[in-house]
Write a protein that holds these residues in place. Structure first.
Motif, PDB file in Angstrom:
ATOM      1  N   LEU A  11      28.324  44.452  30.227  1.00  0.00           N
ATOM      2  CA  LEU A  11      27.357  45.147  31.065  1.00  0.00           C
ATOM      3  C   LEU A  11      25.935  44.632  30.882  1.00  0.00           C
ATOM      4  O   LEU A  11      25.118  44.781  31.763  1.00  0.00           O
ATOM      5  CB  LEU A  11      27.387  46.646  30.783  1.00  0.00           C
ATOM      6  CG  LEU A  11      28.567  47.411  31.350  1.00  0.00           C
ATOM      7  CD1 LEU A  11      28.432  48.889  31.034  1.00  0.00           C
ATOM      8  CD2 LEU A  11      28.688  47.230  32.855  1.00  0.00           C
TER       9      LEU A  11
ATOM     10  N   TYR B 228      27.038  54.631  34.758  1.00  0.00           N
ATOM     11  CA  TYR B 228      28.286  55.162  35.278  1.00  0.00           C
ATOM     12  C   TYR B 228      28.970  55.980  34.195  1.00  0.00           C
ATOM     13  O   TYR B 228      28.881  55.651  33.003  1.00  0.00           O
ATOM     14  CB  TYR B 228      29.265  54.038  35.620  1.00  0.00           C
ATOM     15  CG  TYR B 228      28.932  53.182  36.814  1.00  0.00           C
ATOM     16  CD1 TYR B 228      29.201  53.619  38.108  1.00  0.00           C
ATOM     17  CD2 TYR B 228      28.394  51.909  36.649  1.00  0.00           C
ATOM     18  CE1 TYR B 228      28.937  52.811  39.205  1.00  0.00           C
ATOM     19  CE2 TYR B 228      28.126  51.094  37.741  1.00  0.00           C
ATOM     20  CZ  TYR B 228      28.399  51.552  39.011  1.00  0.00           C
ATOM     21  OH  TYR B 228      28.139  50.746  40.085  1.00  0.00           O
TER      22      TYR B 228
ATOM     23  N   ILE C 293      32.555  56.384  32.698  1.00  0.00           N
ATOM     24  CA  ILE C 293      33.754  55.551  32.707  1.00  0.00           C
ATOM     25  C   ILE C 293      34.951  56.421  32.353  1.00  0.00           C
ATOM     26  O   ILE C 293      34.928  57.120  31.342  1.00  0.00           O
ATOM     27  CB  ILE C 293      33.645  54.408  31.674  1.00  0.00           C
ATOM     28  CG1 ILE C 293      32.377  53.568  31.909  1.00  0.00           C
ATOM     29  CG2 ILE C 293      34.891  53.544  31.682  1.00  0.00           C
ATOM     30  CD1 ILE C 293      32.406  52.640  33.073  1.00  0.00           C
TER      31      ILE C 293
ATOM     32  N   PHE D 281      36.026  43.908  39.481  1.00  0.00           N
ATOM     33  CA  PHE D 281      35.191  44.858  38.741  1.00  0.00           C
ATOM     34  C   PHE D 281      33.705  44.500  38.754  1.00  0.00           C
ATOM     35  O   PHE D 281      32.846  45.315  39.101  1.00  0.00           O
ATOM     36  CB  PHE D 281      35.680  44.974  37.288  1.00  0.00           C
ATOM     37  CG  PHE D 281      34.846  45.916  36.481  1.00  0.00           C
ATOM     38  CD1 PHE D 281      35.141  47.261  36.467  1.00  0.00           C
ATOM     39  CD2 PHE D 281      33.743  45.464  35.777  1.00  0.00           C
ATOM     40  CE1 PHE D 281      34.348  48.144  35.762  1.00  0.00           C
ATOM     41  CE2 PHE D 281      32.945  46.342  35.074  1.00  0.00           C
ATOM     42  CZ  PHE D 281      33.255  47.687  35.065  1.00  0.00           C
ATOM     43  N   ASP D 282      33.384  43.252  38.345  1.00  0.00           N
ATOM     44  CA  ASP D 282      31.961  42.930  38.158  1.00  0.00           C
ATOM     45  C   ASP D 282      31.199  42.953  39.480  1.00  0.00           C
ATOM     46  O   ASP D 282      30.038  43.358  39.542  1.00  0.00           O
ATOM     47  CB  ASP D 282      31.785  41.582  37.439  1.00  0.00           C
ATOM     48  CG  ASP D 282      32.517  40.430  38.099  1.00  0.00           C
ATOM     49  OD1 ASP D 282      33.398  40.671  38.950  1.00  0.00           O
ATOM     50  OD2 ASP D 282      32.209  39.262  37.767  1.00  0.00           O
TER      51      ASP D 282
ATOM     52  N   GLU E  62      30.779  46.710  40.502  1.00  0.00           N
ATOM     53  CA  GLU E  62      29.876  47.388  39.558  1.00  0.00           C
ATOM     54  C   GLU E  62      28.424  46.997  39.825  1.00  0.00           C
ATOM     55  O   GLU E  62      27.531  47.841  39.836  1.00  0.00           O
ATOM     56  CB  GLU E  62      30.288  47.013  38.120  1.00  0.00           C
ATOM     57  CG  GLU E  62      29.623  47.845  37.039  1.00  0.00           C
ATOM     58  CD  GLU E  62      28.198  47.429  36.741  1.00  0.00           C
ATOM     59  OE1 GLU E  62      27.429  48.287  36.293  1.00  0.00           O
ATOM     60  OE2 GLU E  62      27.846  46.260  36.977  1.00  0.00           O
TER      61      GLU E  62
ATOM     62  N   TYR F 267      34.337  54.387  41.940  1.00  0.00           N
ATOM     63  CA  TYR F 267      35.135  53.152  42.012  1.00  0.00           C
ATOM     64  C   TYR F 267      36.411  53.316  41.203  1.00  0.00           C
ATOM     65  O   TYR F 267      36.363  53.595  40.000  1.00  0.00           O
ATOM     66  CB  TYR F 267      34.302  51.979  41.479  1.00  0.00           C
ATOM     67  CG  TYR F 267      35.046  50.665  41.359  1.00  0.00           C
ATOM     68  CD1 TYR F 267      35.978  50.268  42.326  1.00  0.00           C
ATOM     69  CD2 TYR F 267      34.822  49.801  40.292  1.00  0.00           C
ATOM     70  CE1 TYR F 267      36.653  49.065  42.225  1.00  0.00           C
ATOM     71  CE2 TYR F 267      35.483  48.586  40.192  1.00  0.00           C
ATOM     72  CZ  TYR F 267      36.402  48.233  41.164  1.00  0.00           C
ATOM     73  OH  TYR F 267      37.080  47.038  41.058  1.00  0.00           O
TER      74      TYR F 267
ATOM     75  N   HIS G 146      39.218  51.179  39.759  1.00  0.00           N
ATOM     76  CA  HIS G 146      39.488  49.755  39.501  1.00  0.00           C
ATOM     77  C   HIS G 146      40.929  49.560  39.052  1.00  0.00           C
ATOM     78  O   HIS G 146      41.344  50.084  38.011  1.00  0.00           O
ATOM     79  CB  HIS G 146      38.540  49.248  38.410  1.00  0.00           C
ATOM     80  CG  HIS G 146      38.839  47.834  38.001  1.00  0.00           C
ATOM     81  ND1 HIS G 146      38.529  46.746  38.792  1.00  0.00           N
ATOM     82  CD2 HIS G 146      39.430  47.327  36.891  1.00  0.00           C
ATOM     83  CE1 HIS G 146      38.923  45.636  38.183  1.00  0.00           C
ATOM     84  NE2 HIS G 146      39.467  45.959  37.028  1.00  0.00           N
TER      85      HIS G 146
ATOM     86  N   ILE H 120      33.281  55.204  37.321  1.00  0.00           N
ATOM     87  CA  ILE H 120      34.290  54.151  37.439  1.00  0.00           C
ATOM     88  C   ILE H 120      35.535  54.650  36.727  1.00  0.00           C
ATOM     89  O   ILE H 120      35.473  55.048  35.553  1.00  0.00           O
ATOM     90  CB  ILE H 120      33.815  52.838  36.780  1.00  0.00           C
ATOM     91  CG1 ILE H 120      32.605  52.272  37.553  1.00  0.00           C
ATOM     92  CG2 ILE H 120      34.959  51.814  36.752  1.00  0.00           C
ATOM     93  CD1 ILE H 120      31.953  51.073  36.875  1.00  0.00           C
TER      94      ILE H 120
END
Lengths: 190, 119
Positions: free
Chosen positions: A17, A28, A30, B20-21, B24, B31, B33, B70
């Motif tokens: 990241l 975000y 996760i 993903f990248d 993101e 999202y 994934h 995500i």
């Protein structure tokens, strides 16, 4: 906000990241974890096109602020549509394609995918439902999980020009969704 | 970018994808994934179960998430992990072919534009 990921990738994740590609990390929540670090497609694409002699790297859309709309009614009352990048009308030349809306009851059996970037070595796109969520949505509507599937679905071309997407394709799809009284859109980029 | 436009106008959105990248970086509200090769974001071809579960999970995300989220989907690629390295790999074996493909790509694009194939 803390990133919650499985321990196995936590260290790599933080590097992931914060790498150069992501100058403005977004926040975000996760959910869940992965066994492997996700493939670095941005990096791969850059190298691939460099190898093809392109001198300017593609600039991916990069936003720190994330828009948010909180649904105000239950799923069972929602009208749901989908937006795809697979091409419903493959007769239109690639560079001329524009975002548009199409009748669900005239959905083609086969979408054109050969000109899009996906892993043609590892898989295939012969099963439309692996990238078009129509049957799944119809089943969820029949089961009463969602209210309805919208009468139109939408196509947005994968465009080199972000300006075409931002100023033409996305607004056209937005207007169609507002006309169709759509509550939820599922977007499925190939 | 389309999700951001819709979300900004009162339509709740969720993306189901495998890049993903890229997703993101764009900054999207929700999202799901699936960590499998690009091409079948909803699940394996002909696996109606996986495809159904992906769509149901994405809708659940719309219902449950209160902040940008995500979620990693449960679909697993059962055919090995070689695809991760193989996709867009540049090797000594294909370097020259890629260089020539780039030249052809630029020539073909110019030709299409000259034929009026543009927006």
């Amino acid at each position: 906000m803390d990133l919650v990921v499985c321990e196995a990738i936590k260290k790599d994740w933080e590097n992931y990241l914060l790498k150069e590609d992501l100058p403005v990390p977004r926040e975000y929540k996760i959910e869940g974890g992965l066994e492997h670090e996700p493939v670095k497609y941005i990096e791969k694409t850059r190298s691939y096109y460099e190898a093809q002699g392109f001198d300017r790297a593609y600039k991916w859309s990069d936003n720190s602020a994330i828009p948010w709309y909180q649904l105000s009614k239950p799923l069972s009352e929602c009208n749901v549509t989908f937006v795809v990048t697979a091409v419903p009308d493959g007769t239109i030349p690639k560079l001329s394609r524009q975002g548009g809306s199409f009748a669900l009851d005239e959905i083609p059996e086969t979408f054109r995918t050969d000109e899009l970037s996906w892993d043609k070595q590892a898989t295939h796109t012969r099963d439309r439902e692996s990238y078009i969520p129509m049957v799944a949505l119809q089943q969820l509507a029949a089961a009463g999980i969602i209210g309805s599937v919208s009468a139109r679905y939408h196509f947005v071309p994968t465009e080199y020009s972000q300006s075409n997407t931002l100023n033409s394709d996305a607004p056209a799809i937005r207007d169609a969704c507002i006309t169709d009284e759509v509550d939820i859109a599922i977007l499925v980029p190939l | 970018m389309t999700a951001r436009e819709l979300e900004s106008h009162g339509i709740a959105t969720v993306i189901i994808g495998s890049g993903f990248d890229i997703v993101e970086k764009c900054g999207v509200p929700r999202y799901l994934h699936n960590d499998i090769p690009l091409g079948n974001p909803l699940g394996h071809p002909y696996s109606a179960t996986e495809q159904h579960e992906s769509v149901a999970s994405a809708l659940e995300l719309i219902e449950q998430a209160l902040v940008p989220t995500i979620r990693f989907g449960k679909v697993k690629w059962n055919e090995g992990e070689a695809w991760r390295a193989n996709y867009m790999a540049i090797t000594d074996a294909n370097r020259e072919a890629l260089r020539l493909a780039g030249i052809e790509n630029r020539r073909s694009r110019l030709e299409q534009i000259e034929k009026g194939e543009k927006r």
